[in-house]
Structures are given as C-alpha cells and as structure tokens.
Design an enzyme around this catalytic site. Structure first.
Site, PDB file in Angstrom:
ATOM      1  CB  SER B  21      -0.693  -5.078   7.523  1.00  0.00           C
ATOM      2  OG  SER B  21       0.280  -5.292   8.466  1.00  0.00           O
ATOM      3  N   GLY B  72       7.274   2.782  10.861  1.00  0.00           N
ATOM      4  CA  GLY B  72       8.609   2.255  10.861  1.00  0.00           C
ATOM      5  C   GLY B  72       8.608   0.777  10.971  1.00  0.00           C
ATOM      6  CG  LEU B  73       7.811  -2.094   8.684  1.00  0.00           C
ATOM      7  CD1 LEU B  73       9.056  -2.442   7.860  1.00  0.00           C
ATOM      8  CD2 LEU B  73       6.662  -2.918   8.243  1.00  0.00           C
ATOM      9  CG  ASN B 128       5.370  -3.949   3.273  1.00  0.00           C
ATOM     10  OD1 ASN B 128       5.311  -3.265   2.093  1.00  0.00           O
ATOM     11  ND2 ASN B 128       5.337  -3.319   4.290  1.00  0.00           N
ATOM     12  CB  CYS B 131      10.654  -2.109   3.972  1.00  0.00           C
ATOM     13  SG  CYS B 131      10.141  -3.744   3.771  1.00  0.00           S
ATOM     14  N   GLY B 244      -6.886   1.119   0.136  1.00  0.00           N
ATOM     15  CA  GLY B 244      -6.435   2.510  -0.138  1.00  0.00           C
ATOM     16  C   GLY B 244      -7.570   3.271   0.226  1.00  0.00           C
ATOM     17  N   GLY B 266      -7.978   0.387   6.241  1.00  0.00           N
ATOM     18  CA  GLY B 266      -6.753   0.651   6.844  1.00  0.00           C
ATOM     19  C   GLY B 266      -6.897   1.725   7.912  1.00  0.00           C
TER      20      GLY B 266
END
Lengths: 243, 305
Positions: B21, B72-73, B128, B131, B244, B266
């Site tokens: 994501s 920041g999404l 997730n 946050c 990762g 990612g």
C-alpha cells in the site's frame, strides 16, 4: 512513461556548476517540452528527476546544476556510460494556447526546458521573446543557443554583471506578449505570476519519490483539486495556482 | 514446473508477490507499463473515512539504500474510493484486491471497513494501525497491545472478509502486539510498516521533510523486517504477509522461510516500476536454484529443526 537504457555521448561544463549532458536512446515517449526524465544513478536509492532541455530522434539533451551528491556523481559520468532512465514524465507545456507572441522566462536551471519549448513555438511560426535570468555572469548559459534558434533574447543577472541588472521580472517591462511560460525557483515563479498581465503556464519543482504518480510524495493543492507535481504537473496553469 | 501459488485465509494467489500500500496507488500508473494481473494481488492506497491531503511537502528524503516518506495518508476518502477508484481499477485488475484501511479513531476504522467489506473486488482487508489515535492522545493504535486488540475486535465485528492487521515496527516487542491481534480475532498479520526515521539537510541545518520525521523504507530495512516476521511467526498461528525492503526473488524466498505466507514489495516499485514483474518472472529460476518445487511448502522453513 518508458524505461530505457541511454548512453552518455557528451557531458560537459557550460557554466559555473552547470553541466550539459547529451545521451542516445529511445526518446519516443517524450511528447512535450517541459517534461522530465528520472535517472537511476549507481549508489543512490532514488532516481534523479531532470527536465528535458531538448530531444530529437533518439538524442536527449539535459542541463543540470550540481547541487548535491547525486548531481555531483552525474557530472563525473564519462561518455559511453549506460544509464537507466524513465522518460516521458510529467505533462509538459501546451503550446496551442500561446497566441502569436509568447514570452518565455527561465531562471537558472529553469532555463533548460525553455529551449525545447522555444524551438517548438518558433516552428509553429510564433514570435518568441525569451528572458533568461541568472545570479551572475559566470552562471549564464545558452544565450547564444536561444539566439541561434531565432528568438529575441534578454539576459538578466541579479548582480548586474551581464545584461539587465535585476530579476527576470525587471526585463518584462515594455514587452508586448500574448501568453507566458516560465520555469525557475518558486520565488521567481511567484514574481512572474504577480507581474504578468496575461494567462500563462508555470513549471514547479518538488522533492519526488517515484516521479510517475504512484507515491504521492510531491502533491500540491490547486484550485482544480489536489495534483501530483510529477504526473499532473510539473506545469500548472496560472489560474489554478494557490500560493 | 514450480508451484508459486500461496493461500491467505482461503484466498488463493497465483504467486506471493503483492505491491505494498502507498507504493502502487490504485494500480493505473503501473497498468500502463505491464499487465498487472500477473501480481498475486495488490494492496491499494491507504484509505480513510474522510478525504485527506496529507502532510506538507517536502514529504520525501533519500537515505542509503532507502528513503523516508511522510505522505500522511493522502487519499480521496472511502466514498470516492468505492465510487471512482474501484470501478476504474476493475478495468485493469481482475483479481481480488487488498483494501488498506487507516483511521484516527475506532469509529473511522469501523466505518471504513464496513463499507469496503461490501465490495466484491475486495478479497481481504488490511488494517493499518500505525497512525496516531486522536482519541488516545495521538499515540498510535499499533504501539499498545490493548488498543491493537480493540481495533481488531471492532473491525472484525463489522466484516465478513479476512482481516489482516498491519503492524508497526516502532514498538518494544512486536510479538506482543501480534498476539493481541490474534486473540482479538485477526485472520492474519502484515508486517512491517515503515521504521520511524529522519534526515537533516546540512545546508539548511533543518529536517529534510516538512513533518520532520517519516517512515524509513527500502532495501536497508530488510533484515529488520525479516527478523520481526521470524519472531512473530514463532508467537502466532495466523498467516503473515511479510514486507520491508523486499526487492528480489531471493528476498521473497528468504521472507517466506522466516514465516511469511505472502510478501509485499514497497519502495522498490518507486525506483523500478517493473520491480514486481521482475520479481515474479525471476521467482521460478530462483526456486529451482534453491531446490524449491512448491513455494508454500517453505513457509516458516527456517524454524524447523
């Protein structure tokens, strides 16, 4: 967007800290002036986004300023080096709306994309004026190249060591233009935006992750919604900009 | 012929490779380059209840063998994701997709998951919990076993699809958080999210990213991620999606040996847009090289004996 391997054919210093690199490879995806390429360099995780100065039939020309380790490494690349490059990135300038007398304003390393743009506008039969802004004489480049294309060229330097003393906006007085195109540091873009009397297109810079719209690293707010500088820009039209 | 297929809570994937994501948007940019249906699945851009612009720029900093992001999404909000992004995505991706959900309160997680659970395209929900929790004083849901338990329980209560909780590595003991999620009914776990990091610009003498700190990802974090997957595998009995720093077929195999049932890629997508395709294409040869016929048989293989 296209990924390809390009070969460096020339890499030379043309002004203080400024280099011109010529490469050979598949340039078919570069469709508009003002687009950029993203270069993979050995030893660096992220690619380096560099605006296209010119491209023609498999020849790509880039002008870059050494500002950090990545561009410093680029400046040391010898002819024959192969580079993995993503091409055809960004929207680029739209020349259809320029009118008969477009004004181009480039500041420092904002000058290079003006070259291909100038060429295109002249090929379209337009009467082009170019203002090139630099800090000082030792940093000036491409004045002759723009003249050779057939454009009217004005040079400004902040310290007055060459051309008109001041900023690009100081050379705008008295020029009768139908539209403007600009690229340079943000304070310059803002000054041009404020002084301009017509519509125009401004090319922005931002730290990028991917350079092709996937990571949302370079987003900005505009009057037309959120945009990604790398994919929906780097060129924004005057009317949509929020400072 | 080697068998690349894997299973995630009843969902069969052709291969274990899943773009993570936030590094693959909603797939369109990549669909221009190659047929993204070769992917095992993909986890779409983290979605929140309300639209978000995210953090101020600069949001990106480079590191040795990696990068920091503080996006920041940024996302258009769950309503728009369902109304606009999913129908567009359907045209270029025909497999079940992983819906990545974020929130700043329990209620946001619940609303978002409830809505996405009704979407046929969604095969699995990835929650997730990294946050900050606005109701918990800004502390992340993912750093405390109790709040991780609470989110998992609340989301499970409103969903039918498998729920995977995406864990933060920025904790004292990730296995405790993992165990809390399993106890609360999580169907699986995704780990790791980015490591909190920062860079300072020597010229300006200020942090490079506007938010000062951000999430460190890329090749450099692979050993940390691998270690955490290994530890969590020993603690829980639910499947793990390992991620990762994965950037090669060999990394995929290593991650699966540590205990991952599938693997996400990612940051590698951002520097090589063909990274996932390249990994999938080189997996069979890598498997043959290491004498692996059936990929799912190696899951957790490093723990035996």
């Amino acid at each position: 967007m296209k990924q390809g391997i390009f070969t460096v054919t020339e890499n030379r210093k043309i002004a203080s800290s400024v280099f011109e690199m010529t490469l050979a490879g598949d340039t078919s995806d570069i469709t508009a002036p003002g687009q950029f390429v993203n270069i993979q360099l050995d030893g660096f995780f992220l690619r380096r986004p560099i605006s296209v100065c010119d491209c023609e039939d498999g020849t790509l020309r880039l002008i870059y300023k050494v500002v950090g380790k990545g561009t410093e490494a680029m400046s040391g690349l010898a002819s024959g080096t192969g580079l993995d490059i993503l091409t055809g990135l960004g929207n680029g300038y739209n020349t259809e709306v320029s009118g008969d007398r477009p004004l181009l304003l480039g500041g420092g390393v904002g000058v290079p994309p003006m070259y291909m743009l100038c060429k295109k506008l002249l090929a379209e039969g337009k009467d082009v004026t170019v203002i090139l802004g630099f800090n000082t004489e030792s940093e000036v480049f491409y004045e002759e190249e723009f003249k050779a294309l057939g454009a009217k060229v004005l040079v400004t330097t902040a310290d007055g060591s060459k051309g008109i003393k001041g900023f690009v906006t100081d050379a705008m007085n008295g020029i009768d233009y139908t539209y403007f195109y600009t690229c340079g540091p943000e304070p310059m873009l803002k000054a041009v935006y404020n002084k301009s009397t017509t519509s125009g297109q401004l090319s922005f810079e931002e730290r990028m992750g991917c350079g092709f719209g996937a990571c949302m690293g370079c987003s900005c707010k505009t009057k037309y919604g959120n945009k990604r500088i790398c994919k929906d820009g780097p060129v924004l039209v005057k009317e949509e900009i929020i400072w | 012929m080697v068998d690349l297929s894997v299973n995630l809570s009843g969902l069969t994937l052709d291969n274990p490779v899943i773009p993570a994501s936030g590094t693959f948007g909603f797939g369109y940019e990549f669909a221009e380059l190659y047929d993204i249906n070769i992917l095992g699945s993909f986890s779409f851009k983290g979605t929140t209840r309300d639209p978000r612009f995210g953090n101020p720029t600069p949001r990106i900093a480079e590191c040795e063998s990696g990068m920091i992001n503080s996006v920041g999404l940024q996302n258009p909000g769950v309503e728009k994701v369902i109304a606009e992004e999913l129908p567009k995505l359907k045209k270029c991706f025909h497999k079940p997709v992983i819906a990545n959900v974020s929130g700043f309160s329990l209620d946001e997680y619940v609303t978002c998951c409830e809505k996405l659970d009704k979407e046929d395209q969604v095969g699995l929900i990835e929650v997730n919990i990294s946050c900050p929790n606005v109701h918990g004083g800004g502390m992340s849901f993912g750093v405390c076993p109790d709040s991780a338990f609470e989110v998992t329980k609340a989301v499970k209560a409103v969903t039918k699809k498998p729920v995977y909780i995406k864990l933060s590595p920025n904790v004292t003991d990730i296995t405790e958080i993992a165990a809390a999620c399993e106890e609360a009914g999580a169907d699986g776990l995704s780990l790791i999210n980015t490591l909190l990091g920062m860079r300072i610009d020597l010229k300006t003498k200020k942090p490079v990213v506007a938010n000062k700190m951000g999430g460190f990802s890329g090749k450099a974090i692979f050993p940390v991620a691998l270690r955490m997957v290994y530890q969590v595998y020993e603690k829980v009995n639910i499947p793990i999606i390992g991620m990762g720093g994965v950037s090669s077929a060999e990394d995929v195999i290593e991650m699966m040996l540590a205990g991952a049932s599938a693997v996400q890629v990612g940051a590698a997508n951002l520097v090589n847009p063909y990274a996932c395709r390249d990994i999938i294409e080189s997996l069979p040869a890598a498997m043959e090289k290491y004498n692996i016929k059936t990929l799912k048989e190696i899951i957790g293989g490093a723990h035996n004996g």
